[in-house]
Design an enzyme around this catalytic site. Structure first.
Site, PDB file in Angstrom:
ATOM      1  N   LYS A  90       0.860  -1.181   0.000  1.00  0.00           N
ATOM      2  CA  LYS A  90       0.000   0.000   0.000  1.00  0.00           C
ATOM      3  C   LYS A  90       0.890   1.223   0.000  1.00  0.00           C
ATOM      4  O   LYS A  90       1.839   1.317   0.779  1.00  0.00           O
ATOM      5  CB  LYS A  90      -0.868  -0.008   1.278  1.00  0.00           C
ATOM      6  CG  LYS A  90      -1.829   1.141   1.390  1.00  0.00           C
ATOM      7  CD  LYS A  90      -3.179   0.818   0.777  1.00  0.00           C
ATOM      8  CE  LYS A  90      -4.034   2.038   0.514  1.00  0.00           C
ATOM      9  NZ  LYS A  90      -3.757   2.719  -0.773  1.00  0.00           N
ATOM     10  N   GLN A 111       7.315   3.868   3.757  1.00  0.00           N
ATOM     11  CA  GLN A 111       5.900   3.478   3.819  1.00  0.00           C
ATOM     12  C   GLN A 111       5.700   2.192   4.631  1.00  0.00           C
ATOM     13  O   GLN A 111       4.683   2.030   5.303  1.00  0.00           O
ATOM     14  CB  GLN A 111       5.390   3.273   2.381  1.00  0.00           C
ATOM     15  CG  GLN A 111       3.884   3.265   2.228  1.00  0.00           C
ATOM     16  CD  GLN A 111       3.278   4.654   2.180  1.00  0.00           C
ATOM     17  OE1 GLN A 111       3.786   5.532   1.516  1.00  0.00           O
ATOM     18  NE2 GLN A 111       2.183   4.855   2.893  1.00  0.00           N
ATOM     19  N   LYS A 126       5.348   1.827  -3.274  1.00  0.00           N
ATOM     20  CA  LYS A 126       5.247   3.171  -3.852  1.00  0.00           C
ATOM     21  C   LYS A 126       5.464   3.038  -5.354  1.00  0.00           C
ATOM     22  O   LYS A 126       6.118   2.101  -5.811  1.00  0.00           O
ATOM     23  CB  LYS A 126       6.324   4.080  -3.251  1.00  0.00           C
ATOM     24  CG  LYS A 126       6.032   5.560  -3.352  1.00  0.00           C
ATOM     25  CD  LYS A 126       5.085   6.045  -2.263  1.00  0.00           C
ATOM     26  CE  LYS A 126       4.673   7.477  -2.506  1.00  0.00           C
ATOM     27  NZ  LYS A 126       3.897   8.017  -1.378  1.00  0.00           N
ATOM     28  N   ASP A 166      -0.278  10.754  -4.622  1.00  0.00           N
ATOM     29  CA  ASP A 166       0.875  11.414  -3.984  1.00  0.00           C
ATOM     30  C   ASP A 166       1.091  12.678  -4.815  1.00  0.00           C
ATOM     31  O   ASP A 166       0.163  13.135  -5.502  1.00  0.00           O
ATOM     32  CB  ASP A 166       2.107  10.487  -3.977  1.00  0.00           C
ATOM     33  CG  ASP A 166       3.259  11.025  -3.126  1.00  0.00           C
ATOM     34  OD1 ASP A 166       3.172  10.936  -1.897  1.00  0.00           O
ATOM     35  OD2 ASP A 166       4.244  11.558  -3.680  1.00  0.00           O
ATOM     36  N   THR A 209      -4.382  13.519   5.393  1.00  0.00           N
ATOM     37  CA  THR A 209      -2.953  13.696   5.696  1.00  0.00           C
ATOM     38  C   THR A 209      -2.733  15.021   6.423  1.00  0.00           C
ATOM     39  O   THR A 209      -2.039  15.082   7.450  1.00  0.00           O
ATOM     40  CB  THR A 209      -2.117  13.628   4.409  1.00  0.00           C
ATOM     41  OG1 THR A 209      -2.452  12.421   3.724  1.00  0.00           O
ATOM     42  CG2 THR A 209      -0.631  13.634   4.719  1.00  0.00           C
ATOM     43  N   SER A 380      -6.822   5.760   3.961  1.00  0.00           N
ATOM     44  CA  SER A 380      -6.911   4.863   2.800  1.00  0.00           C
ATOM     45  C   SER A 380      -7.279   3.460   3.275  1.00  0.00           C
ATOM     46  O   SER A 380      -8.065   2.754   2.636  1.00  0.00           O
ATOM     47  CB  SER A 380      -5.578   4.802   2.066  1.00  0.00           C
ATOM     48  OG  SER A 380      -5.418   5.932   1.242  1.00  0.00           O
TER      49      SER A 380
HETATM   50  P1  NDP Z   1       0.456  17.695  -4.390  1.00  0.00           P
HETATM   51  O1  NDP Z   1       0.933  17.345  -5.740  1.00  0.00           O
HETATM   52  O2  NDP Z   1      -0.994  17.857  -4.153  1.00  0.00           O
HETATM   53  O3  NDP Z   1       1.170  19.035  -3.886  1.00  0.00           O
HETATM   54  C1  NDP Z   1       2.560  19.109  -3.823  1.00  0.00           C
HETATM   55  C2  NDP Z   1       2.940  20.536  -3.453  1.00  0.00           C
HETATM   56  O4  NDP Z   1       4.332  20.582  -3.203  1.00  0.00           O
HETATM   57  C3  NDP Z   1       2.668  21.523  -4.564  1.00  0.00           C
HETATM   58  O5  NDP Z   1       2.408  22.786  -4.022  1.00  0.00           O
HETATM   59  C4  NDP Z   1       3.992  21.515  -5.322  1.00  0.00           C
HETATM   60  O6  NDP Z   1       4.242  22.698  -6.079  1.00  0.00           O
HETATM   61  C5  NDP Z   1       4.974  21.422  -4.185  1.00  0.00           C
HETATM   62  N1  NDP Z   1       6.206  20.771  -4.645  1.00  0.00           N
HETATM   63  C6  NDP Z   1       6.326  19.561  -5.240  1.00  0.00           C
HETATM   64  N2  NDP Z   1       7.604  19.314  -5.565  1.00  0.00           N
HETATM   65  C7  NDP Z   1       8.301  20.407  -5.159  1.00  0.00           C
HETATM   66  C8  NDP Z   1       9.658  20.756  -5.203  1.00  0.00           C
HETATM   67  N3  NDP Z   1      10.572  19.932  -5.731  1.00  0.00           N
HETATM   68  N4  NDP Z   1      10.023  21.969  -4.681  1.00  0.00           N
HETATM   69  C9  NDP Z   1       9.090  22.809  -4.145  1.00  0.00           C
HETATM   70  N5  NDP Z   1       7.787  22.520  -4.088  1.00  0.00           N
HETATM   71  C10 NDP Z   1       7.395  21.339  -4.572  1.00  0.00           C
HETATM   72  O7  NDP Z   1       1.077  16.575  -3.414  1.00  0.00           O
HETATM   73  P2  NDP Z   1       0.643  16.208  -1.937  1.00  0.00           P
HETATM   74  O8  NDP Z   1       0.157  17.409  -1.233  1.00  0.00           O
HETATM   75  O9  NDP Z   1      -0.197  14.997  -2.002  1.00  0.00           O
HETATM   76  O10 NDP Z   1       2.056  15.742  -1.315  1.00  0.00           O
HETATM   77  C11 NDP Z   1       2.926  16.633  -0.619  1.00  0.00           C
HETATM   78  C12 NDP Z   1       3.879  15.822   0.241  1.00  0.00           C
HETATM   79  O11 NDP Z   1       3.115  15.055   1.199  1.00  0.00           O
HETATM   80  C13 NDP Z   1       4.760  14.817  -0.488  1.00  0.00           C
HETATM   81  O12 NDP Z   1       6.001  14.713   0.173  1.00  0.00           O
HETATM   82  C14 NDP Z   1       3.995  13.509  -0.312  1.00  0.00           C
HETATM   83  O13 NDP Z   1       4.844  12.379  -0.445  1.00  0.00           O
HETATM   84  C15 NDP Z   1       3.504  13.682   1.109  1.00  0.00           C
HETATM   85  N6  NDP Z   1       2.378  12.854   1.491  1.00  0.00           N
HETATM   86  C16 NDP Z   1       1.194  12.924   0.808  1.00  0.00           C
HETATM   87  C17 NDP Z   1       0.130  12.150   1.206  1.00  0.00           C
HETATM   88  C18 NDP Z   1      -1.226  12.280   0.588  1.00  0.00           C
HETATM   89  O14 NDP Z   1      -2.178  11.724   1.151  1.00  0.00           O
HETATM   90  N7  NDP Z   1      -1.378  12.986  -0.508  1.00  0.00           N
HETATM   91  C19 NDP Z   1       0.255  11.170   2.304  1.00  0.00           C
HETATM   92  C20 NDP Z   1       1.514  11.252   3.019  1.00  0.00           C
HETATM   93  C21 NDP Z   1       2.523  12.051   2.575  1.00  0.00           C
HETATM   94  P3  NDP Z   1       4.029  22.668  -7.678  1.00  0.00           P
HETATM   95  O15 NDP Z   1       2.559  22.740  -7.863  1.00  0.00           O
HETATM   96  O16 NDP Z   1       4.770  23.852  -8.172  1.00  0.00           O
HETATM   97  O17 NDP Z   1       4.619  21.371  -8.172  1.00  0.00           O
END
Ligand code: NDP
Length: 447
Positions: A90, A111, A126, A166, A209, A380
């Site tokens: 998962k 994970q 993943k 993600d 999250t 989830s």
């Molecule tokens: P989204 O794609 O919804 O949002 C990601 C955000 O982070 C966007 O604002 C994006 O900006 C920014 N971002 C991505 N890459 C970079 C980078 N290299 N430098 C600066 N900003 C960056 O993803 P999530 O919100 O789902 O995920 C965010 C984090 O949370 C990740 O680390 C993910 O692994 C973690 N996570 C997510 C979960 C979930 O349920 N979704 C669960 C547990 C952890 P831009 O739009 O410009 O790319």
């Protein structure tokens, strides 16, 4: 460091020196297991660490797709099925140009421990692609998702491997992926989580999250007789996790003052309130715009091009919610100098090892991602349960379960840290609590 840990890490570094993020994650987890490994020789005898650091299965595939002009593109597709000792694999799918095997191995490895901490029966995995959904039309994203699932479908299933979203994979992408799976398999399986409410999704999954991370921070603060109410908070990112982190902070009376994307950061000294957050959600989820628009709409806010939030303003809390290694040592020092007393990670591995040392030396509260952001995968797990019994729980029921899960994760991490002589060290606590359950299952199941 325990000799067994040192030798496994050395071997890993020799074999895959280019997988930097994976080595960083392995070092962080394994280093904190020394005390457990010292206490029982069975782990070394059973080669538990050697078996844990190699995925049970790694799938690499090509994803050809056509853009709106008919031009053909080819991306790499991946699924890393890391460990299935306590349940089906998962973990999310990430679509981002930076995706490579080392990054997915770091995420899959983390994970395994995170899922174990939730107490739900889920293994770890993943996957994703170096495809960039940014700037693509819905049609192009659908073409890509269809092609990605044309290969992935044969490797996943409700009792085998259940991917989720993600970075770059939200409700739109999960919809296209699920539709293609269903067409090919002719079966309405609970094979993806993060589904739409009308077609098998769970209430509170989008929020989980971010909400869960704030609940975790609240638990950490409560150990000091404190709470998030009234705190000024720096949040990074403006995607799924960041949005619902800000929402929960507002609900609990805190004052979030920043959001960001890969181009820059906005600081709003007046605080981001519910109306401003609604603007961000529409901007990001519907218009797919940039966070700089916020400062054009709200004159009190300032946009900092190319900057991350840390060090741009005074704040008592930091909730990184964008990506890995987004807080370095200098930024961690700036946080402490600006009065930060609590860092809780919504993103996976957002703090560099040096940054973590800064928090620990300053003795501030620090909740590592694998504990603090486990609410997403936990919910989830609740989505899978609801699909299995073909029932939907109410918003309040799911939120209450999520809240209890976060309290339990906090307690288990805190107890494990104290049991092994490092009270208050959530890094050690989370790794030890997650490890012991998976290792016990691996030993019981043989090899
Ligand atoms: P989204 O794609 O919804 O949002 C990601 C955000 O982070 C966007 O604002 C994006 O900006 C920014 N971002 C991505 N890459 C970079 C980078 N290299 N430098 C600066 N900003 C960056 O993803 P999530 O919100 O789902 O995920 C965010 C984090 O949370 C990740 O680390 C993910 O692994 C973690 N996570 C997510 C979960 C979930 O349920 N979704 C669960 C547990 C952890 P831009 O739009 O410009 O790319």
């Amino acid at each position: 460091m325990n000799k067994y840990v040192a030798s496994v890490l050395e071997e890993l570094t020799k074999k895959q020196p280019w997988e930097k993020e994976f080595l960083q994650a392995a070092d962080e987890v394994l280093s904190s297991l020394s005390l457990v490994l010292d206490s029982d020789p069975v782990y070394q005898k059973q080669k538990i660490l050697e078996r844990m650091v190699v995925p049970e299965r790694t799938i690499l595939f090509q994803v050809p797709w056509a853009d709106d002009k008919g031009e053909i593109h080819v991306n790499n597709g991946y699924r890393v099925e890391f460990n299935s000792a306590i349940g089906p694999y998962k973990g999310g799918l990430r679509f981002h140009p930076s995706v490579n095997l080392g990054i997915l191995k770091f995420l899959g490895f983390e994970q395994v421990f995170k899922n174990s901490l939730t107490t739900l029966p889920m293994g770890g995995g993943k996957g994703g692609s170096d495809f960039d959904p940014k700037g693509k039309s819905d049609n192009e994203v659908r073409n890509f998702c269809n092609s990605f699932m044309r290969e992935l479908y044969r490797h996943i299933g409700p009792n085998t491997d259940v991917p989720a979203g993600d970075i770059g994979v939200g409700g739109r992408e999960i919809g296209f992926l699920f539709g293609q799976y269903k067409r090919i398999r002719n079966s309405y399986d609970s094979v993806l989580t993060g589904k739409g409410l009308e077609w098998g999704g769970s209430l509170i999954r989008p929020e989980a999250t971010g909400y869960g991370n704030v609940y975790f921070a609240q638990e950490m603060l409560a150990t000091k007789g404190d709470s998030v109410e009234g705190k000024t908070v720096l949040v990074s990112g403006s995607g799924n996790v960041a949005q619902y982190t800000v929402e929960k902070l507002i609900q609990l009376g805190a004052k979030p003052i920043s959001m960001s994307d890969s181009n820059g950061t906005i600081i709003d000294p007046d605080g981001i309130d519910a109306e401003k957050l609604a603007f961000v959600m529409d901007l990001k989820n519907n218009k797919r715009g940039r966070i700089s628009e916020y400062a054009k709409k709200y004159s009190g806010a300032k946009y900092h091009e190319g900057k991350r939030p840390w060090g741009l303003a005074k704040a008592e809390m930091a909730l990184p919610s964008a990506t890995q290694n987004e807080i370095n040592e200098d930024e961690a020092k700036a946080l402490i100098e600006n009065g930060c007393i609590c860092v809780s990670e919504g993103a996976n591995m957002p703090s560099s090892p040096d940054a973590i040392r800064v928090y620990q030396n300053a003795k501030i509260l620090y909740g590592p991602g694998k504990a603090a952001n486990a609410g997403g995968v936990a919910t989830s797990g609740l989505e899978m349960s609801q699909n299995a019994i073909r029932l939907s729980w109410t918003r309040e029921e799911v939120d209450e379960k999520l809240h209890n899960i976060m309290k339990n994760i906090h307690k288990n991490a805190l107890d494990a840290a104290a049991e092994y002589g490092t009270p208050g060290n959530y890094v050690n606590g989370a790794n030890i609590a997650g490890f012991k359950k998976v290792a016990a299952a691996m030993i019981a199941q043989g090899f």
